[in-house]
Write a protein that holds these residues in place. Structure first.
Motif, short mmCIF file in Angstrom:
data_model
loop_
_atom_site.label_atom_id
_atom_site.label_comp_id
_atom_site.label_asym_id
_atom_site.label_seq_id
_atom_site.Cartn_x
_atom_site.Cartn_y
_atom_site.Cartn_z
N SER A 143 0.83 -1.21 0.00
CA SER A 143 0.00 0.00 0.00
C SER A 143 0.86 1.25 0.00
CB SER A 143 -0.94 0.01 1.20
OG SER A 143 -0.22 0.16 2.42
N LEU A 144 2.03 1.17 0.62
CA LEU A 144 2.94 2.30 0.60
C LEU A 144 3.42 2.57 -0.83
CD1 LEU A 144 4.31 4.35 2.49
CD2 LEU A 144 6.22 2.75 2.71
N PHE A 145 3.76 1.50 -1.56
CA PHE A 145 4.18 1.66 -2.94
C PHE A 145 3.03 2.13 -3.83
CE2 PHE A 145 7.65 -1.32 -1.66
CZ PHE A 145 8.71 -0.51 -2.02
N ALA A 146 1.85 1.50 -3.68
CA ALA A 146 0.70 1.88 -4.50
C ALA A 146 0.27 3.32 -4.22
CB ALA A 146 -0.46 0.91 -4.25
N GLY A 147 0.26 3.69 -2.94
CA GLY A 147 -0.11 5.05 -2.59
C GLY A 147 0.90 6.06 -3.11
N ALA A 148 2.18 5.68 -3.09
CA ALA A 148 3.20 6.57 -3.62
C ALA A 148 3.02 6.79 -5.12
CB ALA A 148 4.59 6.00 -3.34
N ILE A 149 2.60 5.74 -5.84
CA ILE A 149 2.34 5.88 -7.28
C ILE A 149 1.19 6.85 -7.52
CG2 ILE A 149 1.50 4.66 -9.32
CD1 ILE A 149 3.06 2.20 -8.32
N SER A 150 0.09 6.68 -6.77
CA SER A 150 -1.06 7.58 -6.95
C SER A 150 -0.69 9.02 -6.60
CB SER A 150 -2.22 7.10 -6.07
OG SER A 150 -3.35 7.92 -6.21
N LEU A 151 0.03 9.20 -5.50
CA LEU A 151 0.47 10.54 -5.11
C LEU A 151 1.38 11.13 -6.18
CD1 LEU A 151 0.68 12.79 -2.97
CD2 LEU A 151 2.55 11.50 -1.93
N ALA A 152 2.22 10.32 -6.76
CA ALA A 152 3.14 10.80 -7.80
C ALA A 152 2.40 11.27 -9.04
CB ALA A 152 4.13 9.71 -8.16
N VAL A 153 1.33 10.54 -9.44
CA VAL A 153 0.55 10.95 -10.61
C VAL A 153 -0.07 12.32 -10.36
CG1 VAL A 153 -1.47 10.42 -12.02
CG2 VAL A 153 0.11 8.59 -11.36
N GLY A 154 -0.67 12.50 -9.20
CA GLY A 154 -1.26 13.80 -8.89
C GLY A 154 -0.23 14.91 -8.82
N THR A 155 0.90 14.61 -8.21
CA THR A 155 1.97 15.60 -8.09
C THR A 155 2.51 16.00 -9.46
OG1 THR A 155 2.58 14.72 -5.93
CG2 THR A 155 4.23 16.05 -7.05
N ALA A 156 2.61 15.03 -10.37
CA ALA A 156 3.13 15.31 -11.70
C ALA A 156 2.29 16.34 -12.44
CB ALA A 156 3.19 14.02 -12.51
N LEU A 157 1.00 16.32 -12.22
CA LEU A 157 0.10 17.21 -12.96
C LEU A 157 -0.13 18.54 -12.26
CD1 LEU A 157 -2.58 14.56 -14.02
CD2 LEU A 157 -0.72 15.49 -15.42
N LEU A 158 0.02 18.57 -10.92
CA LEU A 158 -0.41 19.74 -10.16
C LEU A 158 0.40 20.98 -10.47
CD1 LEU A 158 -2.14 21.02 -7.92
CD2 LEU A 158 -0.43 20.20 -6.27
N THR A 159 1.71 20.94 -10.29
CA THR A 159 2.51 22.15 -10.39
C THR A 159 2.51 22.76 -11.79
OG1 THR A 159 3.92 21.37 -8.59
CG2 THR A 159 4.77 23.16 -9.93
N PRO A 160 2.70 21.97 -12.88
CA PRO A 160 2.62 22.59 -14.21
C PRO A 160 1.26 23.23 -14.47
CG PRO A 160 3.65 20.44 -14.35
CD PRO A 160 3.11 20.56 -12.97
N ALA A 161 0.18 22.59 -13.99
CA ALA A 161 -1.15 23.15 -14.22
C ALA A 161 -1.32 24.48 -13.50
CB ALA A 161 -2.21 22.16 -13.76
#
Length: 392
Positions: free
Chosen positions: A293-311
């Motif tokens: 769950s730590l790895f899966a949650g990190a993946i989901s958090l990473a997807v959101g983080t990837a899109l947030l700042t450029p947007a």
């Protein structure tokens, strides 16, 4: 006045991005190792980790707007070079730290260098981006940040295992010296004014609502970065750095795959969706006490983080003229400071009272609140002409 080229990958853009890569690898080293420095030689607990990790943001909070105004009046290049050199000197100063109080003092001083380098870098990046490609430029350039988050902790752990904390600080200092040398290859990007002009706003209104959403996401990520390595170790992962490495690599992959997305869709809507995905990942990490769950949650958090700042930055820079980009970057990056500093501080207190899972759940709530804000109070994207003072 000469137009900016339509090509994104100019020598100046590449030099700036490589400088950022060296800078943020050094930052990743500090992210991975500092919690162990606090809980090991300095004898601190979770609250002390949060204090040490977030302390530098107290000074950046004050100095980023001032750095932005200075960059709009005098140029980006001096702050880029000076910020990297100052950061290198202060990281080497870790060699003399023997207690938590001096570490906090040193990290407060790091905020001066952080404000100089990062604000100037954002403004220079917007100057270098071709018209209509600011989000794309931010996506590609920010690969340096997340490659740094991915590679820095691994490098930090390797240096720590081989030569202790002294080798860690020395290695990070060398990387920051490289960042300064590369920054020296970036020409001045500030367009000279055609005549007297009033100073840009110290706090730019175009950055306020998007910045609040950015704060929510960054605070959540800041808490994750502060406690992910400790959480991984407690779940039995000997290679605790792999969690941060996975997070950084997924961000990098998403930034490559979706580089043009912030320029093709309403950027604040994209930012709201990114916060929702981030919150889901943090909630999973909080709810399930297992390595998967730590790895899966990190993946989901990473997807959101990837899109947030450029947007968020695409939304902001689309609404300000070139002469106010430093001010807008300084204002927006204040919210980054609030998130990176306030997130670890708040979540450190939560972790001290209820454990790391409670801290992750609180971070998920922050991300959800930011998503609601951006959905309920959208700011329409109003393009700003990219012409110089002569109208071309």
């Amino acid at each position: 006045m000469r137009r900016r080229p339509d090509t994104l990958f100019t020598p100046a853009f590449v030099a700036l991005t490589l400088s950022d890569l060296a800078y943020f690898i050094a930052g990743g080293v500090l992210i991975g190792v500092t919690p162990f420095f606090v809980t090991g030689p300095l004898g601190g607990g979770p609250a002390a980790v949060g204090l040490a990790v977030g302390a530098f943001s107290a000074t950046t909070l004050v100095l980023r707007p001032l750095a932005g105004r200075w960059a709009d009046r005098h140029g980006r290049r001096p702050l880029l070079i000076g910020g990297a050199l100052l950061f290198a000197l202060l990281v080497l100063g870790h060699l003399l730290v023997t207690d938590l109080a001096w570490l906090v003092v040193l990290r407060l001083l790091l905020g001066v260098a952080e404000a100089m380098y990062v604000v100037a870098g954002f403004a220079a990046l917007a100057d270098l981006a071709p018209p209509g490609r600011t989000g794309e430029a931010l996506s590609y350039n920010s690969l340096a940040l997340y490659l740094g988050i991915a590679a820095g902790p691994i490098l930090g752990q390797a240096l720590l295992d081989r030569g202790g904390f002294a080798l860690v600080w020395a290695g990070a200092g060398v990387l920051l010296g490289v960042a300064a040398l590369l920054a020296a290859r970036v020409p001045e990007t500030l367009q000279p004014a055609s005549g007297p002009s009033p100073p840009a706003p110290l706090i730019h209104p175009a950055a306020l609502v998007p910045g609040l959403g950015l704060f929510a996401g960054v605070a959540a990520v800041g808490g994750f970065l502060a406690f992910a390595s400790l959480r991984a170790a407690r779940l039995g992962l000997d290679r605790w750095s792999t969690v941060l490495a996975l997070f950084g690599l997924v961000v990098v992959a998403c930034r490559l795959l979706f580089a043009t997305l912030p320029d093709r869709v309403p950027p604040l809507r994209l930012a709201a969706a990114a916060l929702g995905v981030s919150g889901a990942g943090l909630a999973l990490m909080a709810a399930v006490p297992a390595a998967w769950s730590l790895f899966a949650g990190a993946i989901s958090l990473a997807v959101g983080t990837a899109l947030l700042t450029p947007a968020v930055f695409a939304a902001i820079f689309s609404r300000v003229p070139p002469s106010e980009r430093g001010s807008a970057a300084g204002t927006a990056s204040v919210f980054i400071d609030l998130g990176l500093g306030g997130g670890p501080l708040l979540l450190g207190l939560v972790a001290a009272a209820g454990g790391v899972p409670s801290a992750f759940l609180t971070a998920a709530g922050l991300a959800a609140a930011g998503a609601v804000l951006l959905v309920s109070r959208p700011i329409p994207r109003a393009p700003v002409p990219e012409a110089g003072p002569d109208g071309r």
